[in-house]
Design a protein around this motif. Structure first.
Motif: not given
Length: 393
Positions: A41-44, A184-188, A199-212
């Protein structure tokens, strides 16, 4: 601009509280249980921010060549990132969470985290506003800093380095190497069938990345340019007016400084507004979900551990020029080698500290620091198994 920072962080604070996105928790799950879902999730989050920055720079909407802090600077202070990251990683483990998690916990009612915020803020203030850094750190940081311009390298990001090696334009090199890195990151990340169901981990990673990414956009686009131009004509020029994104340790120091002069509103920075937004978003979610709970130290030893951890967080976070968010996501999204070094050092420092704590608990009578350290390094595959001094049950 302060309102924008607050709103971005407010949304992130609420979502992070709901989904339990936690960088230290990601390391803990990985080291102690072999569970990599929160790490993915962090990597996402890193991947989302990275792809976004690539698109925004390619379309000319922003540039992150000159930022606060200077992620792509020509001065490559490699040892600063390593030492600072290690100190921060140790500190966040002792303090039960990174800067972002500290703010989330405050919003959820954790009074221990208020102490952590205060101590971390005080040490971040000492590092950034007094001679503390100049006396203890500056001499060796300066001595080990590599001036990349002497090698005809325009910055410490992967794109600039590849450009210098290949002779291609920097923008082309950044897009090329950035696309490969993101792929590479997406593959990993999504190789794991288990994570694809989280889905919750994917969602949280997306939101944190989007906030940045949103913070990068608003401070670096035409809106940000207007902000910077307006600030130049103000009687009291606000601090921290620059292209920037989310980071939390230095803003803790800025908050500590502001508290000493609360009448000087020019001291209120973008980072401070984001810090307030994280706490408020977390608080609102905690109230609405009825998860708000007061929590205090269980003992003097518990309090002392958190105080030491907070001091290390404040010191290491400023030395490394960022935290698990500030370097681990914001910095890496610029393809900065320094940010990647800091991120790896934070993860290693945290993982090693967790392992040592584990051995000190299960071998309470015989676990000296040296024995716990050697066994921890064996577990992390940095020493041969014959040097193990304690059993891992």
């Amino acid at each position: 601009m302060l309102l924008i920072a607050f709103c971005i962080a407010f949304i992130m604070g609420a979502i992070v509280n709901k989904t339990n996105f936690c960088t230290m928790g990601a390391v803990s799950d990985w080291v102690n249980m072999g569970d990599k879902n929160r790490l993915r999730s962090w990597l996402f989050a890193i991947t989302v921010a990275l792809i976004g920055v690539l698109i925004l720079e390619a379309t000319g909407l922003i540039s992150v060549d000159s930022t606060l802090p200077p992620y792509r600077s020509e001065g490559f202070a490699w040892l600063r990132f390593i030492v600072g990251g290690l100190i921060f990683g140790i500190g966040m483990t002792l303090a039960s969470g990174c800067g972002n998690k500290t703010l989330i916990r405050i919003g959820g009612g954790n009074m221990k985290s208020i102490v952590v915020l205060t101590i971390a803020g005080m040490f971040a203030y000492l590092m950034s506003k007094t001679s503390f850094y100049e006396v203890l750190f500056y001499p060796w940081v300066l001595a080990t800093t590599i001036d990349l311009s002497t090698y005809n390298i325009s910055g410490q990001d992967l794109g600039s380095i590849v450009s210098a090696v290949t002779g291609k334009e920097v923008d082309i090199s950044r897009n090329f190497i950035g696309a490969i890195f993101a792929a590479i990151l997406i593959g990993v990340i999504f190789k794991s069938a288990d994570f694809r169901k989280q889905h919750e981990h994917i969602f949280s990673g997306f939101i944190v990345g989007s906030a940045v990414l949103a913070a990068w956009y608003f401070t670096g686009s035409a809106i940000g340019d207007e902000w910077k131009e307006t600030a130049e004509f103000m009687d009291d020029i606000p601090v921290g007016v620059a292209t920037q994104s989310l980071t939390f340790i230095n803003p803790m120091g800025e908050t500590f400084f502001y508290v000493m002069s609360p009448g000087n509103t020019s001291l209120i920075s973008f980072g401070m507004a984001a810090l307030a937004g994280i706490i408020t978003g977390s608080f609102v979610y905690a109230i609405l979900s009825r998860s708000f709970r007061f929590e205090w130290f269980t003992s003097i030893a518990d309090m002392l551990q958190h105080v030491i951890g907070a001091a290390l967080m404040g010191t290491g976070g400023v030395l490394a020029m960022g935290c698990t968010i500030g370097q681990g996501i914001t910095g890496v999204s610029t393809l900065s080698i320094g940010s990647m070094l800091a991120l790896c050092s934070i993860v290693f420092g945290s993982a090693l500290t967790m392992k040592i704590q584990y051995y000190r608990i299960i071998h309470e009578d015989e676990a000296t620091f040296i024995k716990a350290l050697s066994s921890s390094l064996v577990d992390l595959k940095l020493l041969p198994s014959k040097l193990r001094m304690l059993e891992n049950y």
